[in-house]
Design a protein around this motif. Structure first.
Motif, short mmCIF file in Angstrom:
data_model
loop_
_atom_site.label_atom_id
_atom_site.label_comp_id
_atom_site.label_asym_id
_atom_site.label_seq_id
_atom_site.Cartn_x
_atom_site.Cartn_y
_atom_site.Cartn_z
N ARG A 1 0.85 -1.19 0.00
CA ARG A 1 0.00 0.00 0.00
C ARG A 1 0.89 1.24 0.00
O ARG A 1 1.41 1.64 1.03
CB ARG A 1 -0.94 -0.01 1.20
N SER B 1 -0.23 4.03 2.38
CA SER B 1 -0.50 3.69 3.78
C SER B 1 0.22 4.62 4.76
O SER B 1 -0.22 4.80 5.88
CB SER B 1 -0.10 2.24 4.05
N ASP C 1 -1.42 1.15 -5.94
CA ASP C 1 -0.60 0.39 -5.02
C ASP C 1 0.40 -0.40 -5.86
O ASP C 1 0.34 -0.38 -7.09
CB ASP C 1 -1.46 -0.57 -4.19
N THR D 1 -5.69 0.99 -6.74
CA THR D 1 -6.10 1.01 -5.33
C THR D 1 -7.56 0.62 -5.18
O THR D 1 -7.98 0.20 -4.10
CB THR D 1 -5.90 2.41 -4.73
N ASN E 1 -9.98 -1.19 0.36
CA ASN E 1 -9.24 0.06 0.53
C ASN E 1 -8.82 0.32 1.97
O ASN E 1 -8.19 1.34 2.25
CB ASN E 1 -10.08 1.23 0.02
N ALA F 1 -6.69 -0.93 5.27
CA ALA F 1 -5.56 -1.78 5.61
C ALA F 1 -5.74 -2.51 6.93
O ALA F 1 -4.87 -3.29 7.33
CB ALA F 1 -4.29 -0.95 5.67
#
Length: 751
Positions: free
Chosen positions: A252, A255, A264, A336, A478, A480
């Motif tokens: 990611r 992130s 990503d 993503t 989407n 994490a």
């Protein structure tokens, strides 16, 4: 409909089982291809009759771990495990049984109090002590106070989703129905914060402190799981811990940033070819030196952490490539956002071109297998074209279509590639990450698992429900928060563009048999004229279709007809496909298997004896022509796999202790083990003065003596398949099905 979407979103969030990350140094290093074939000094496991003795075990969380404790004590009574020696050439375990094995090999206190326990009652006491340490850990775990109120409300909503009976479990589902599992997942979110590996780390460490582990450095979980650290009686017994390597993962990029990022980074796993030997290898299009550079794996790869006399590290079911101890990775941007169509090359369920239950080219069939490199759309393959993957992804990401072909590199060695071995915590985590199929960090596995639930929604609930399902899955992708349900191959460090991710070994080979035999075959001095004698402990809840299929997969049977050993197969009762682990030439059907079941009086346990002749399985490295005798010890104990939260721990610890005591005190079980291995049946005595466990006291779904033979339930995740039960009212059934789809793999593999 909004409530349905909210249920979907919060369900996976609440299934994030874990603790905060510990601090450990691990860094990708070695760049050369390793040869996992090891010269193994003959000794342990080589019986007087020129036979090789092996032990394999299925998973099943805490039930599997403590069942193996009972079986290990039986093996001590039979003379197979002693204070000074093991008669097993190798012990191969999966998931919860892997928790058992890591303690068995590296804790003298554990070995002393389990294998060498003087009476079954001592095992009862040990189990209670172990579970009380886990209870204390759970009660003292950090509460996520900000989420508790919302989770309590969601628990009430979820309980109401059960069809009928005012929220109580429908008949036949019991402790391991979907909703009960969801409620357990909410307990994980309430009582633990962090990732799966941290949860396993802290649980095992707390237990080891309680039972007095006194190994090097005194921390069990920070012990290096290598050859030198094996206990003296196990120094010449190989340890094999089953896991599965995901075929794809995502890094990611956004992130760690609040800025929007369009893509990503996708990491795709493929076979090693002749030119991939340096770090990093050059990008090439030379077909003469890199003929399979564009191939990727479509399924999770059987992965075994091996410790023997001359090799410590991971070995993969990739013997049909240039290496079984390395794989290649290709990294490329991926969107993503989530679309099921982006992952169509991975053969989603049921396969618009499936060939089971539908004519060629028809819909509704189940993909079952094919041949590598073929162009027949009716035969899915374990290998797929990277071009197909990238083209599918670029259909919703125009920027990707303009990119140059990515380079192929060696995957970084897991956990820093320490030649001495990974840590006990790392090994115990990768073998048991059954919830990993719900991790959006593994996009193809995540999509394959959810595609099965999506097909059910489409079939039973219509377009509106399907649209809501897709929207919720996209939103989950989407976030994490569920990524660490799988285990990063560099845990506790983050994974990058050259790292792999692992999930529970049951997604590749729950009984851990194929790679156990293959490991013997990989020895340069392996003698295929010797007879292998393998005891397989099946630590299941019920002898249902799932359990039967994990045994049938080793033979020619209904669901692998026309499928080459090592090729793509989606076993009907399983959530994701795999490489076929067929290892015997003989044919075996479910009816044949059921005819071989031998009950044990006054017990739920049964045994089965099988014989087979190995065949060539090029993926697993199995060689043809060796005769194998198999004694299967079937547990049939309905204790739940999902033991999370103080309430469930309190309910389950006594049944677990009784189960362990019952196994170790069963004289008939001991007699059958001794007879199978040709041991002196008069050499051991059992303290059988304890009461037999009351099946009614166990956490289950009815009479524990009722061994199901007609069920189509899926025990891979410890639950009955909702589709196999009676139809419920559409609204309630839909809500249950959709929620179950998101967390379908959020339990430990049970059998």
């Amino acid at each position: 409909m909004p409530r349905l979407v909210v249920c979907l979103l919060l369900t996976v969030w609440s299934a994030t089982i874990c603790l905060g990350r510990a601090s450990m140094a691990a860094e990708a290093a070695s760049t050369s291809t390793r040869n996992a074939a090891a010269v193994h000094e003959e000794g342990n496991g080589d019986g007087d009759g020129g036979e090789v003795r092996l032990w394999s075990s299925t998973g099943g969380g805490w039930r599997a771990m403590f069942a193996c404790v009972g079986y290990a004590n039986i093996f001590k009574q039979a003379g197979l495990l002693t204070r000074d020696r093991s008669e097993f050439s190798a012990i191969a375990t999966n998931s919860g049984a892997g928790w058992f094995a890591t303690q068995l090999f590296y804790s003298s206190a554990f070995y002393e109090q389990t294998v060498l326990a003087s009476s079954p009652q001592d095992l009862y006491d040990f189990t209670m002590q172990w579970m009380n340490s886990y209870l204390t850990l759970s009660e003292n775990a950090i509460r996520n106070a900000g989420e508790t109120g919302r989770l309590d409300g969601l628990i009430n909503i979820t309980a109401a989703l059960r069809p009928g009976n005012n929220g109580t479990a429908p008949t036949g589902e019991g402790q391991d129905d979907v909703v009960t599992s969801l409620l357990g997942a909410y307990d994980v979110a309430k009582y633990f914060v962090g990732d799966w590996a941290s949860f396993v780390d802290q649980m095992l460490e707390a237990a080891s402190i309680e039972y007095g582990h006194d190994g090097p450095g005194q921390s069990l979980t920070q012990t290096v799981a290598g050859a030198a650290g094996r206990l003296p009686p196990l120094q010449r017994t190989d340890m094999l811990i089953q896991a599965a390597l995901a075929p794809s993962s995502r890094v990611r990029l956004h992130s760690s940033s609040s800025l929007p990022v369009e893509n990503d980074m996708g990491v795709f796993v493929g076979p090693i070819t002749a030119n991939i030997a340096n770090d990093p290898p050059p990008a090439t299009t030379n077909s003469n030196t890199n003929t399979n550079a564009d191939d990727l794996y479509s399924v999770a790869i059987n992965s075994v952490y091996i410790v023997n006399d001359t090799y410590t590290g991971f070995q993969y079911a990739t013997f049909d490539s240039a290496s079984s101890s390395d794989v290649a990775v290709m990294s490329s941007p991926i969107s993503t956002t989530f679309e099921f169509n982006d992952w169509n090359p991975y053969y989603l369920y049921p396969g618009s071109m499936g060939r089971v239950g539908a004519p060629p080219g028809g819909g509704g069939g189940l993909f079952t297998g094919g041949n590598s490199g073929n162009n027949d759309p009716e035969k899915p393959s374990a290998l797929i074209s990277s071009n197909a993957v990238l083209e599918a992804a670029s259909s919703t990401n125009a920027a990707m279509a303009q990119m140059s072909p990515p380079a192929t590199k060696l995957m970084a060695l897991p956990f820093g590639g320490n030649p001495e071995g990974a840590l006990v915590a790392q090994v115990a985590a990768v073998t048991s990450a059954a919830a990993g199929t719900s991790s959006p960090a593994l996009p193809s596995v995540f999509t394959q698992a959810l595609s099965k639930q999506r097909a059910r929604v489409r079939q039973s609930a219509g377009l509106a429900a399907l649209t809501a399902f897709d929207a919720a899955v996209g939103a989950l992708n989407n976030r994490a928060i569920s990524d660490d349900l799988a285990v990063c191959g560099q845990w506790p460090n983050p994974c990058g563009e050259r790292d792999g991710w692992f999930i529970d070994g049951g997604f590749a080979d729950n009984p851990s048999v194929a790679m156990n035999i293959a490991s013997y075959h990989s020895r340069p001095n392996a003698d295929l004229t010797k007879r292998l004698k393998l005891v397989l402990t099946v630590t299941n809840q019920r002898f249902n279709a799932y359990v039967q299929n994990i045994l049938l997969q080793y033979f020619a049977t209904d669901f692998n007809q026309g499928i080459a050993p090592g090729e793509y197969v989606w076993i009907p009762t399983h959530h994701i496909p795999r490489r076929s682990a067929q290892l015997f030439q003989e044919t075996l059907t479910a009816d044949d298997l059921l005819d071989l079941v031998e009950p044990i009086a006054d017990s739920n346990m049964t045994t089965i004896k099988l014989q087979g002749t190995t065949l060539d399985n090029p993926a697993f490295g199995l060689r043809a022509g060796q005769r194998v005798d198999v004694l299967i010890l079937v547990l049939n104990d309905p204790i739940t796999t999902f033991v999370v939260g103080p309430s469930v721990i309190n309910q389950t610890m006594t049944p677990l202790a009784e189960m362990t005591r019952h196994i170790a005190s069963n004289a008939e079980l001991l007699r059958r083990v001794q007879a199978f291995f040709g041991l002196n049946t008069g050499s051991a005595t059992i303290d059988d003065t304890t009461d037999k466990p009351d099946p009614g006291a166990n956490i289950g779904d009815g009479d524990a003596n009722d061994v199901t033979t007609s069920s189509v339930a899926t025990e891979e995740i410890g639950m009955e398949d909702p589709v196999s039960t009676s139809p419920a009212p559409v609204a309630a059934y839909l809500a249950l099905t959709v929620c179950g789809g998101i967390v379908v793999a959020s339990l430990w593999l049970t059998n």
